[in-house]
Design an enzyme around this catalytic site. Sequence first.
Site, PDB file in Angstrom:
ATOM      1  CE  LYS A 170      48.134 -38.879  -0.793  1.00 23.36           C
ATOM      2  NZ  LYS A 170      47.708 -39.454   0.497  1.00 23.36           N
ATOM      3  CE  LYS A 181      47.200 -31.196  -0.912  1.00 23.95           C
ATOM      4  NZ  LYS A 181      46.177 -31.979  -0.299  1.00 23.95           N
ATOM      5  CE  LYS A 185      48.459 -34.127   6.913  1.00 28.24           C
ATOM      6  NZ  LYS A 185      47.563 -34.375   7.967  1.00 28.24           N
TER       7      LYS A 185
HETATM    8  P1  AMP Z   1      44.833 -34.281   4.933  1.00 28.45           P
HETATM    9  O1  AMP Z   1      45.965 -33.693   5.665  1.00 28.45           O
HETATM   10  O2  AMP Z   1      45.131 -34.592   3.513  1.00 28.45           O
HETATM   11  O3  AMP Z   1      44.174 -35.417   5.659  1.00 28.45           O
HETATM   12  O4  AMP Z   1      43.734 -33.131   4.865  1.00 28.45           O
HETATM   13  C1  AMP Z   1      42.867 -32.848   5.936  1.00 28.45           C
HETATM   14  C2  AMP Z   1      41.972 -31.679   5.620  1.00 28.45           C
HETATM   15  O5  AMP Z   1      42.758 -30.500   5.439  1.00 28.45           O
HETATM   16  C3  AMP Z   1      41.141 -31.827   4.348  1.00 28.45           C
HETATM   17  O6  AMP Z   1      39.853 -31.261   4.549  1.00 28.45           O
HETATM   18  C4  AMP Z   1      41.911 -31.044   3.338  1.00 28.45           C
HETATM   19  O7  AMP Z   1      41.107 -30.556   2.296  1.00 28.45           O
HETATM   20  C5  AMP Z   1      42.457 -29.904   4.197  1.00 28.45           C
HETATM   21  N1  AMP Z   1      43.696 -29.380   3.624  1.00 28.45           N
HETATM   22  C6  AMP Z   1      44.885 -30.024   3.507  1.00 28.45           C
HETATM   23  N2  AMP Z   1      45.806 -29.239   2.919  1.00 28.45           N
HETATM   24  C7  AMP Z   1      45.168 -28.056   2.642  1.00 28.45           C
HETATM   25  C8  AMP Z   1      45.579 -26.825   2.038  1.00 28.45           C
HETATM   26  N3  AMP Z   1      46.823 -26.648   1.600  1.00 28.45           N
HETATM   27  N4  AMP Z   1      44.664 -25.838   1.938  1.00 28.45           N
HETATM   28  C9  AMP Z   1      43.397 -25.990   2.386  1.00 28.45           C
HETATM   29  N5  AMP Z   1      42.955 -27.128   2.969  1.00 28.45           N
HETATM   30  C10 AMP Z   1      43.820 -28.148   3.101  1.00 28.45           C
END
Ligand code: AMP
Length: 342
Positions: free
Chosen positions: A120, A203, A206
């Site tokens: 990041k 991955k 968003k």
């Molecule tokens: P975040 O949106 O970064 O706050 O992620 C929230 C949760 O979603 C965390 O547990 C991440 O590990 C999971 N997560 C986010 N993107 C992915 C993805 N592409 N595949 C699997 N888990 C994800």
Amino acid sequence: MTDAAKFTPRVLSGIQPSGGLTLGNYLGAMKRFVEMQDESGLETLYCMVDLHAITVWQDPAALTRNTRELAAGYIAAGLDPAKSILFNQSQVPEHAQLAWIFNCVARMGWMGRMTQWKDKAGKNSENASLGLFAYPALMAADILIYHATHVPVGEDQKQHLELTRDIAMKFNHDYGVDFFPITEPVIEGAATRVMSLRDGSKKMSKSDPSDMSRINMTDDADAIAKKIRKARTDPDPLPATTDGLRDRAEARNLVNIYAALAETSPQAVLEEFGAGTQFGTFKPALAELAVEKLSPISAEMARLMDDPAEIDRMLADGADRAREIAHPILKRTYEIVGMVGA
Ligand code: AMP
Ligand code: TRP
């Protein structure tokens, strides 16, 4: 240390309200949150980590909307405020208070090795916020302020959970106590790492500039079908076993998504369709399954978003309940550290 015996099992996890929810968040995290809520004997807390979101710039109005939308997503996916404690992080000040203590426990070197920080902050780390660097200490505080023993997350959070364990161990060691549990990550399911639909090496996120790379929880049936139809694959058909997917990241991703949505294993999906099935056949079936599973959730999210005051009431109640657990743990931490008046 035998934590399992000393600490009551308690689950905590969080998602950043930094944009819309994706299929990756749903399969990697939220779906597991619901399953753990419904397992007997587990106390579950799930938060919207707004303090983490602002480690990179968030427009204030968008942050407010995204926090409510994430709360609506939690409920629409099956989290029940009567069974789980649902709240936003900033309403429970003990998170930030414990994070300060952990900023003084964690070492600069540990933080500098975090791959999320490196990704990041990139080459421009001089210009990244101090909060982005300290992000994992706040995450450790989110978990340890409840003495949580289990944390369901996607694969990308593994390193942060190792750091959480390191912080708990160093605190316990430095102060000669057995106070914070050594938390277990729970990284399970067929889709712990959902990849971009455009690039199997990245991955699904968003924050990806291309909307075609992800399925948003708010996408309608046409958008979901179009994104899956256009998803990148190779020219080969489905293989007989998952071994045949090893060097085929895009194909593997679609099979894993299908398996997670259908609550089965990738191998069972290959057997159901049969070796030799073309993606021209598999993709419409995947699109149909995705629409069937996701559209009730997005419809319920939209319904809940019509009454933001009700969401805010629910979150205020969740924060009160969370503070009842967090406050005595913070107080005891202050005593251990030697703060007068704790
Ligand atoms: P975040 O949106 O970064 O706050 O992620 C929230 C949760 O979603 C965390 O547990 C991440 O590990 C999971 N997560 C986010 N993107 C992915 C993805 N592409 N595949 C699997 N888990 C994800
Ligand atoms: N860092 C996590 C992510 O981006 C979000 C998060 C913050 C979290 N605090 C947490 C996850 C505590 C689990 C437990 O996905």
